[in-house]
Design a protein around this motif. Structure first.
Motif, short mmCIF file in Angstrom:
data_model
loop_
_atom_site.label_atom_id
_atom_site.label_comp_id
_atom_site.label_asym_id
_atom_site.label_seq_id
_atom_site.Cartn_x
_atom_site.Cartn_y
_atom_site.Cartn_z
N LEU A 131 0.86 -1.18 0.00
CA LEU A 131 0.00 0.00 0.00
C LEU A 131 0.90 1.23 0.00
O LEU A 131 1.77 1.38 0.87
CB LEU A 131 -0.90 0.02 1.25
N VAL A 132 0.68 2.11 -0.99
CA VAL A 132 1.48 3.33 -1.10
C VAL A 132 0.59 4.53 -0.76
O VAL A 132 -0.37 4.83 -1.49
CB VAL A 132 2.07 3.50 -2.52
N LEU A 133 0.91 5.22 0.34
CA LEU A 133 0.22 6.48 0.66
C LEU A 133 0.90 7.60 -0.13
O LEU A 133 2.09 7.54 -0.40
CB LEU A 133 0.32 6.78 2.16
N GLY A 134 0.13 8.62 -0.47
CA GLY A 134 0.70 9.75 -1.22
C GLY A 134 1.13 9.36 -2.62
O GLY A 134 2.10 9.89 -3.16
N SER A 135 0.38 8.44 -3.23
CA SER A 135 0.82 7.88 -4.53
C SER A 135 0.80 8.89 -5.66
O SER A 135 1.42 8.67 -6.69
CB SER A 135 -0.06 6.68 -4.90
N THR A 136 0.09 10.01 -5.47
CA THR A 136 0.04 11.03 -6.53
C THR A 136 1.01 12.18 -6.25
O THR A 136 1.07 13.13 -7.02
CB THR A 136 -1.39 11.62 -6.64
N GLY A 137 1.73 12.09 -5.15
CA GLY A 137 2.62 13.19 -4.75
C GLY A 137 3.99 13.09 -5.41
O GLY A 137 4.22 12.25 -6.29
N LYS A 138 4.89 13.95 -4.98
CA LYS A 138 6.21 14.06 -5.63
C LYS A 138 6.96 12.73 -5.58
O LYS A 138 7.51 12.28 -6.59
CB LYS A 138 7.04 15.16 -4.95
N ILE A 139 7.03 12.12 -4.43
CA ILE A 139 7.73 10.84 -4.31
C ILE A 139 6.85 9.70 -4.81
O ILE A 139 7.29 8.83 -5.55
CB ILE A 139 8.16 10.59 -2.85
N ALA A 146 -2.48 1.85 -4.74
CA ALA A 146 -2.09 3.26 -4.69
C ALA A 146 -3.23 4.09 -4.13
O ALA A 146 -4.31 4.13 -4.71
CB ALA A 146 -1.72 3.74 -6.09
N LEU A 147 -2.99 4.76 -3.01
CA LEU A 147 -4.05 5.52 -2.34
C LEU A 147 -4.12 6.96 -2.87
O LEU A 147 -3.09 7.63 -3.02
CB LEU A 147 -3.80 5.57 -0.84
N THR A 148 -5.33 7.42 -3.12
CA THR A 148 -5.58 8.82 -3.45
C THR A 148 -6.97 9.17 -2.96
O THR A 148 -7.84 8.31 -2.88
CB THR A 148 -5.48 9.08 -4.97
N GLY A 190 -9.35 6.80 -0.75
CA GLY A 190 -9.34 6.84 0.71
C GLY A 190 -8.79 8.16 1.20
O GLY A 190 -8.05 8.83 0.48
N ASP A 191 -9.19 8.52 2.41
CA ASP A 191 -8.73 9.77 3.01
C ASP A 191 -8.06 9.45 4.35
O ASP A 191 -8.66 8.77 5.20
CB ASP A 191 -9.95 10.70 3.23
N LEU A 192 -6.85 9.94 4.52
CA LEU A 192 -6.12 9.64 5.76
C LEU A 192 -6.76 10.28 6.98
O LEU A 192 -6.46 9.90 8.11
CB LEU A 192 -4.66 10.11 5.62
N ASP A 193 -7.66 11.23 6.77
CA ASP A 193 -8.36 11.82 7.92
C ASP A 193 -9.46 10.90 8.43
O ASP A 193 -10.03 11.16 9.51
CB ASP A 193 -8.94 13.20 7.53
N ALA A 194 -9.78 9.86 7.67
CA ALA A 194 -10.77 8.86 8.12
C ALA A 194 -10.31 7.53 7.53
O ALA A 194 -10.96 6.98 6.63
CB ALA A 194 -12.16 9.24 7.63
N PHE A 195 -9.18 7.01 8.04
CA PHE A 195 -8.54 5.87 7.39
C PHE A 195 -9.40 4.61 7.52
O PHE A 195 -9.83 4.24 8.61
CB PHE A 195 -7.16 5.61 8.00
#
Ligand code: NAP
Length: 278
Positions: free
Chosen positions: A3-11, A28-30, A47-52
Protein backbone atom coordinates in the motif's frame (compact mmCIF):
# COMPACT_ATOMS: atom_id res chain seq x y z
CA UNK A 1 0.69 -6.24 -2.00
CA UNK A 2 2.25 -2.90 -1.05
CA UNK A 3 0.00 0.00 0.00
CA UNK A 4 1.48 3.33 -1.10
CA UNK A 5 0.22 6.48 0.66
CA UNK A 6 0.70 9.75 -1.22
CA UNK A 7 0.82 7.88 -4.53
CA UNK A 8 0.04 11.03 -6.53
CA UNK A 9 2.62 13.19 -4.75
CA UNK A 10 6.21 14.06 -5.63
CA UNK A 11 7.73 10.84 -4.31
CA UNK A 12 4.67 8.64 -4.74
CA UNK A 13 4.32 9.13 -8.47
CA UNK A 14 7.93 7.96 -8.89
CA UNK A 15 7.62 5.18 -6.32
CA UNK A 16 4.57 3.44 -7.82
CA UNK A 17 6.23 2.66 -11.20
CA UNK A 18 9.53 1.84 -9.46
CA UNK A 19 7.74 -0.83 -7.39
CA UNK A 20 5.80 -2.17 -10.37
CA UNK A 21 9.02 -2.41 -12.40
CA UNK A 22 10.40 -4.60 -9.60
CA UNK A 23 7.42 -6.93 -9.95
CA UNK A 24 5.53 -5.79 -6.84
CA UNK A 25 1.75 -5.54 -6.62
CA UNK A 26 0.76 -2.02 -5.65
CA UNK A 27 -2.36 -0.50 -4.11
CA UNK A 28 -2.09 3.26 -4.69
CA UNK A 29 -4.05 5.52 -2.34
CA UNK A 30 -5.58 8.82 -3.45
CA UNK A 31 -8.52 10.86 -2.25
CA UNK A 32 -9.81 11.25 -5.80
CA UNK A 33 -9.15 8.42 -8.29
CA UNK A 34 -11.04 10.32 -11.01
CA UNK A 35 -8.38 13.05 -11.02
CA UNK A 36 -5.34 10.98 -10.15
CA UNK A 37 -2.89 9.98 -12.88
CA UNK A 38 -1.48 6.73 -11.57
CA UNK A 39 0.44 4.01 -13.42
CA UNK A 40 -2.33 1.78 -14.87
CA UNK A 41 -0.52 -1.35 -13.65
CA UNK A 42 -1.35 -0.33 -10.04
CA UNK A 43 -4.64 -0.93 -8.25
CA UNK A 44 -5.99 2.51 -7.38
CA UNK A 45 -7.83 2.84 -4.07
CA UNK A 46 -9.90 5.79 -2.88
CA UNK A 47 -9.34 6.84 0.71
CA UNK A 48 -8.73 9.77 3.01
CA UNK A 49 -6.12 9.64 5.76
CA UNK A 50 -8.36 11.82 7.92
CA UNK A 51 -10.77 8.86 8.12
CA UNK A 52 -8.54 5.87 7.39
CA UNK A 53 -10.45 2.75 6.36
CA UNK A 54 -8.68 -0.38 7.70
CA UNK A 55 -10.08 -2.34 4.72
CA UNK A 56 -7.43 -0.58 2.62
CA UNK A 57 -4.98 -2.97 4.28
CA UNK A 58 -6.76 -6.17 3.25
CA UNK A 59 -4.18 -8.39 1.56
CA UNK A 60 -1.40 -5.85 2.20
CA UNK A 61 1.91 -6.95 3.70
CA UNK A 62 3.98 -3.78 3.33
CA UNK A 63 3.06 -0.09 3.67
CA UNK A 64 4.78 3.08 2.52
CA UNK A 65 3.73 5.78 4.99
CA UNK A 66 3.86 9.33 3.66
CA UNK A 67 1.68 12.18 4.81
CA UNK A 68 1.52 15.52 3.07
CA UNK A 69 3.65 18.31 4.45
CA UNK A 70 0.44 20.37 4.32
CA UNK A 71 -1.92 17.75 5.78
CA UNK A 72 -4.45 18.60 8.44
CA UNK A 73 -2.80 16.57 11.22
CA UNK A 74 -0.02 14.34 9.84
CA UNK A 75 0.73 12.72 13.19
CA UNK A 76 -2.90 11.68 13.77
CA UNK A 77 -3.07 10.41 10.17
CA UNK A 78 0.05 8.26 10.60
CA UNK A 79 -1.10 6.94 13.99
CA UNK A 80 -4.43 5.87 12.45
CA UNK A 81 -2.65 3.99 9.65
CA UNK A 82 -0.22 2.34 12.09
CA UNK A 83 -3.02 1.22 14.39
CA UNK A 84 -4.75 -0.49 11.47
CA UNK A 85 -1.45 -1.84 10.11
CA UNK A 86 -0.37 -3.79 13.22
CA UNK A 87 -0.65 -7.06 11.28
CA UNK A 88 1.47 -6.14 8.24
CA UNK A 89 5.06 -7.31 7.97
CA UNK A 90 6.92 -4.06 7.21
CA UNK A 91 6.24 -0.32 7.37
CA UNK A 92 8.48 2.21 5.60
CA UNK A 93 8.09 5.79 6.84
CA UNK A 94 9.05 8.92 4.95
CA UNK A 95 10.52 11.41 7.45
CA UNK A 96 13.12 14.21 7.14
CA UNK A 97 16.80 14.89 7.82
CA UNK A 98 15.53 17.44 10.36
CA UNK A 99 14.98 14.50 12.74
CA UNK A 100 18.49 13.22 12.01
CA UNK A 101 19.91 16.52 13.20
CA UNK A 102 17.67 16.77 16.27
CA UNK A 103 15.96 19.90 14.99
CA UNK A 104 13.07 21.33 17.00
CA UNK A 105 11.21 23.14 14.21
CA UNK A 106 7.52 22.09 14.01
CA UNK A 107 7.93 19.94 10.88
CA UNK A 108 10.85 17.93 12.31
CA UNK A 109 9.15 17.53 15.70
CA UNK A 110 6.03 16.00 14.13
CA UNK A 111 8.17 13.60 12.10
CA UNK A 112 10.18 12.68 15.21
CA UNK A 113 6.96 11.81 17.04
CA UNK A 114 5.67 9.85 14.04
CA UNK A 115 8.97 7.95 13.82
CA UNK A 116 8.53 6.92 17.45
CA UNK A 117 5.04 5.65 16.64
CA UNK A 118 6.43 3.60 13.72
CA UNK A 119 9.11 2.02 15.90
CA UNK A 120 6.52 1.08 18.52
CA UNK A 121 3.81 -0.13 16.12
CA UNK A 122 4.89 -3.78 15.95
CA UNK A 123 5.74 -4.55 12.30
CA UNK A 124 9.31 -4.35 11.01
CA UNK A 125 10.10 -0.76 10.14
CA UNK A 126 12.50 1.31 8.08
CA UNK A 127 12.73 5.09 8.26
CA UNK A 128 13.77 7.25 5.29
CA UNK A 129 15.00 10.75 6.14
CA UNK A 130 15.41 12.80 2.97
CA UNK A 131 16.79 16.32 2.88
CA UNK A 132 15.39 19.19 0.82
CA UNK A 133 13.79 18.12 -2.47
CA UNK A 134 15.03 19.59 -5.77
CA UNK A 135 11.33 19.80 -6.64
CA UNK A 136 11.00 22.66 -4.12
CA UNK A 137 12.67 24.79 -6.81
CA UNK A 138 9.44 24.63 -8.82
CA UNK A 139 8.60 27.60 -6.58
CA UNK A 140 10.84 29.58 -8.97
CA UNK A 141 8.60 28.75 -11.96
CA UNK A 142 6.64 32.03 -12.05
CA UNK A 143 9.85 34.08 -11.68
CA UNK A 144 11.65 32.13 -14.42
CA UNK A 145 8.67 32.42 -16.75
CA UNK A 146 8.31 36.09 -15.79
CA UNK A 147 11.10 38.64 -15.28
CA UNK A 148 13.83 36.08 -14.54
CA UNK A 149 14.52 37.58 -11.09
CA UNK A 150 14.69 34.86 -8.45
CA UNK A 151 14.23 36.22 -4.96
CA UNK A 152 15.46 34.08 -2.07
CA UNK A 153 15.44 34.89 1.63
CA UNK A 154 18.70 36.18 3.10
CA UNK A 155 20.66 33.43 4.77
CA UNK A 156 19.11 30.63 2.69
CA UNK A 157 21.38 27.69 3.57
CA UNK A 158 23.50 25.73 1.11
CA UNK A 159 21.85 22.37 0.57
CA UNK A 160 22.65 18.88 -0.70
CA UNK A 161 19.32 18.87 -2.57
CA UNK A 162 17.92 15.45 -3.45
CA UNK A 163 15.98 14.33 -6.53
CA UNK A 164 12.64 12.75 -5.57
CA UNK A 165 13.35 9.86 -7.97
CA UNK A 166 16.38 8.92 -5.84
CA UNK A 167 14.19 8.91 -2.73
CA UNK A 168 11.60 6.78 -4.55
CA UNK A 169 14.24 4.34 -5.81
CA UNK A 170 15.60 3.93 -2.28
CA UNK A 171 12.06 3.39 -0.99
CA UNK A 172 11.36 0.81 -3.71
CA UNK A 173 14.59 -1.02 -2.87
CA UNK A 174 13.69 -1.13 0.81
CA UNK A 175 10.06 -2.16 0.18
CA UNK A 176 10.99 -5.04 -2.13
CA UNK A 177 14.25 -6.21 -0.56
CA UNK A 178 15.51 -7.79 2.64
CA UNK A 179 17.91 -6.56 5.29
CA UNK A 180 16.40 -3.12 5.86
CA UNK A 181 14.36 -3.77 9.02
CA UNK A 182 15.28 -1.44 11.87
CA UNK A 183 17.40 0.78 9.58
CA UNK A 184 17.27 4.57 9.36
CA UNK A 185 18.45 6.02 6.05
CA UNK A 186 19.25 9.71 5.61
CA UNK A 187 19.00 10.57 1.89
CA UNK A 188 20.61 13.54 0.12
CA UNK A 189 22.02 14.42 -3.25
CA UNK A 190 25.74 14.07 -3.92
CA UNK A 191 26.85 17.70 -3.47
CA UNK A 192 25.90 20.79 -1.50
CA UNK A 193 25.00 23.83 -3.57
CA UNK A 194 24.42 27.39 -2.46
CA UNK A 195 21.12 28.81 -3.66
CA UNK A 196 23.05 31.24 -5.88
CA UNK A 197 24.79 28.25 -7.55
CA UNK A 198 21.43 26.50 -8.05
CA UNK A 199 20.16 29.58 -9.91
CA UNK A 200 23.33 29.63 -12.06
CA UNK A 201 22.90 25.95 -12.96
CA UNK A 202 19.25 26.45 -13.87
CA UNK A 203 20.18 29.49 -16.02
CA UNK A 204 22.92 27.48 -17.81
CA UNK A 205 20.58 24.59 -18.54
CA UNK A 206 17.76 26.85 -19.74
CA UNK A 207 20.14 29.06 -21.71
CA UNK A 208 18.55 32.08 -20.07
CA UNK A 209 19.69 34.99 -17.95
CA UNK A 210 18.38 34.61 -14.40
CA UNK A 211 19.13 37.12 -11.66
CA UNK A 212 19.68 35.99 -8.09
CA UNK A 213 18.43 38.48 -5.48
CA UNK A 214 18.55 38.03 -1.71
CA UNK A 215 15.65 39.69 0.06
CA UNK A 216 14.95 40.30 3.77
CA UNK A 217 13.02 37.53 5.49
CA UNK A 218 10.03 39.86 5.98
CA UNK A 219 9.68 40.28 2.20
CA UNK A 220 9.84 36.50 1.60
CA UNK A 221 7.36 35.94 4.38
CA UNK A 222 4.91 38.46 2.87
CA UNK A 223 5.24 36.78 -0.53
CA UNK A 224 4.49 33.30 0.92
CA UNK A 225 1.48 34.62 2.83
CA UNK A 226 0.37 36.16 -0.46
CA UNK A 227 0.25 32.65 -1.96
CA UNK A 228 -2.39 31.86 0.68
CA UNK A 229 -0.10 29.70 2.84
CA UNK A 230 -1.12 29.63 6.53
CA UNK A 231 1.08 31.79 8.81
CA UNK A 232 1.95 28.74 10.93
CA UNK A 233 3.27 26.90 7.84
CA UNK A 234 5.36 29.92 6.82
CA UNK A 235 6.76 30.22 10.37
CA UNK A 236 7.59 26.51 10.28
CA UNK A 237 9.50 26.85 7.01
CA UNK A 238 11.64 29.72 8.33
CA UNK A 239 12.30 27.96 11.62
CA UNK A 240 13.32 24.82 9.71
CA UNK A 241 15.65 26.89 7.47
CA UNK A 242 17.25 28.56 10.50
CA UNK A 243 17.83 25.26 12.24
CA UNK A 244 19.08 23.38 9.19
CA UNK A 245 21.70 26.00 8.24
CA UNK A 246 25.12 24.32 8.21
CA UNK A 247 23.48 20.87 8.30
CA UNK A 248 21.63 20.80 5.00
CA UNK A 249 25.02 20.80 3.28
CA UNK A 250 25.98 17.43 4.74
CA UNK A 251 26.09 14.71 2.07
CA UNK A 252 25.02 11.16 2.93
CA UNK A 253 26.06 8.13 0.83
CA UNK A 254 22.76 6.26 1.05
CA UNK A 255 21.84 6.55 -2.64
CA UNK A 256 25.19 5.14 -3.74
CA UNK A 257 25.13 2.41 -1.08
CA UNK A 258 21.58 1.21 -1.81
CA UNK A 259 21.30 1.90 -5.53
CA UNK A 260 24.92 1.34 -6.59
CA UNK A 261 25.05 4.58 -8.57
CA UNK A 262 25.66 8.27 -8.00
CA UNK A 263 22.73 10.46 -6.95
CA UNK A 264 21.02 12.52 -9.66
CA UNK A 265 22.35 16.08 -9.84
CA UNK A 266 20.59 19.43 -9.83
CA UNK A 267 21.63 19.84 -13.48
CA UNK A 268 19.91 16.49 -14.24
CA UNK A 269 16.79 17.81 -12.54
CA UNK A 270 16.93 21.11 -14.42
CA UNK A 271 17.35 19.35 -17.79
CA UNK A 272 14.45 17.02 -17.02
CA UNK A 273 12.14 19.92 -16.21
CA UNK A 274 13.45 22.50 -18.70
CA UNK A 275 10.17 22.22 -20.63
CA UNK A 276 8.13 23.23 -17.58
CA UNK A 277 10.27 26.33 -17.03
CA UNK A 278 10.04 27.42 -20.68
N1 NAP B 1 9.73 19.12 0.35
C1 NAP B 1 10.84 18.82 0.99
O1 NAP B 1 11.92 19.40 0.76
C2 NAP B 1 10.82 17.72 2.03
C3 NAP B 1 12.03 17.31 2.62
C4 NAP B 1 12.01 16.27 3.54
C5 NAP B 1 10.82 15.64 3.87
N2 NAP B 1 9.66 16.08 3.30
C6 NAP B 1 8.41 15.38 3.65
O2 NAP B 1 7.85 14.80 2.49
C7 NAP B 1 6.47 14.49 2.75
C8 NAP B 1 5.66 14.75 1.52
O3 NAP B 1 5.41 16.14 1.39
P1 NAP B 1 5.07 16.80 -0.02
O4 NAP B 1 4.81 18.23 0.24
O5 NAP B 1 6.15 16.42 -0.99
O6 NAP B 1 3.70 16.13 -0.44
P2 NAP B 1 3.37 15.26 -1.74
O7 NAP B 1 3.79 13.85 -1.49
O8 NAP B 1 3.87 15.91 -3.00
O9 NAP B 1 1.78 15.36 -1.86
C9 NAP B 1 0.90 14.94 -0.89
C10 NAP B 1 0.33 13.53 -1.18
O10 NAP B 1 -0.44 13.18 -0.05
C11 NAP B 1 -1.74 12.84 -0.46
N3 NAP B 1 -2.68 13.34 0.55
C12 NAP B 1 -2.75 14.60 1.07
N4 NAP B 1 -3.74 14.66 2.00
C13 NAP B 1 -4.30 13.41 2.04
C14 NAP B 1 -5.36 12.85 2.80
N5 NAP B 1 -6.06 13.56 3.69
N6 NAP B 1 -5.65 11.55 2.59
C15 NAP B 1 -4.97 10.79 1.67
N7 NAP B 1 -3.95 11.27 0.94
C16 NAP B 1 -3.62 12.57 1.12
C17 NAP B 1 -1.98 13.47 -1.83
O11 NAP B 1 -2.83 12.60 -2.56
P3 NAP B 1 -4.23 13.01 -3.23
O12 NAP B 1 -4.26 14.52 -3.36
O13 NAP B 1 -4.20 12.30 -4.57
O14 NAP B 1 -5.25 12.47 -2.32
C18 NAP B 1 -0.56 13.44 -2.41
O15 NAP B 1 -0.32 12.22 -3.05
C19 NAP B 1 6.10 15.31 4.01
O16 NAP B 1 6.05 14.44 5.10
C20 NAP B 1 7.28 16.27 4.17
O17 NAP B 1 7.50 16.68 5.51
C21 NAP B 1 9.63 17.08 2.38
Amino acid sequence: MILVLGSTGKIGRELVPALLDRGAHVRALTRDPSRARIDPRAKVAAGDLDAFDPALLDGVDRVFVLTSGHGSDPLAQEQAVLKAAAGVSHVVKLSTTGVHFGQTDPISLVHAEAERAVREAGPDWTILRPGTFMDNRFAWLPAVRGDGVIRVPEGDPASALVHVRDIAEVAATVLTGDGHAGKIYPITGGEALTTRRQVEILADVLGRRLTYVEEPEAASRARMLGYGWPASAVDGIFELKRQSAGKEEIVFDTVRELLGRAPLTFADWAREHAGSFA
